[in-house]
Design a protein around this motif. Sequence first.
Motif: not given
Length: 301
Positions: A182-187, A191-194, A259-269
């Motif tokens: 949910r934290s990824l979906q609400s980031h 939006k382009p990856f939902r 944006d994908a790279s940012t979300l990749r780092e967010h996912t790792k954290r």
Amino acid sequence: RRAGLCVLRPAPACSRPLLLRRCGGESHCGGAMSTYSRPQVPAGSCGAISLRLAGRDLLKPISKMDQAFYFLQPVDVVALRIPDYPTIVREPMDLGTIEKKLDASSYATTEEFVADVKLVWYNARLYNPVGSVVHEAARALEKAFDDRLEALVGSCDRPAPPAPDSDAADGVPASKLRPLLRSLQSHARSKPFRVPVDYVALNLPHYPTIITQPMDLATVSSNLERGRYGTVADLRRDIDLIWQNAIDFNGPTSWIGADASTLREHTKRKFSQSGFADTAAIALDAAAPPPAAPARKRAPA
């Protein structure tokens, strides 16, 4: 830009690199590199990747990127009028030659394959000036290749995984993983990856030829609820596939690639903060009815 996709323009209709300059590469004219040093990949460091997988999931996607145009064939030193090239680049290499070596089973190990790919980028950076088209294309492709390699099996120098903790034995309930999704979906940048990419509505007929394993957050959520992930590592692999697909199709320097790279780092954290071991089994909640698979939606232009 439509539905979160940045479609890159095709490379110029030419069969040879457009820019190979004599002075300014990292090897000479005041550059950083002073001697020729072939990239080395430690033996056994990429043992988890088969050569078949390396060709399918590493070489082919990289070769289809726009910047790869300069590296698909051997450098023609005569046609390009660069007689000093062989004196600087002692071991020429290109993606087309690597593909032929794979087809001919010329590589004994995956590490040899990876070393040859790295040699392509090294040679281009060595000979061409910093800031030139070819030099910067090599840098971008090198990062894309390394990111894809890491996404596939982890970086080549990753240490052996730690012994499984209690989660690996007891399992992680799917309910504990839902907040992370949910934290990824609400980031703000997700939006382009939902939902799945509707390449028909977006008029992207070449999308399935480049992205052979589409993935999105709605599909990941559905797979989790249906018990299709055996371990946390399986779940992480599909999530990372979302980010890697965006980078492969749009390019690492595009806005969606960033944006994908940012979300990749967010996912790792998020996974690091969760404390769940990659080897931990995922236990499906008995009371949770599985939702229907996500339908492909057409996003507004």
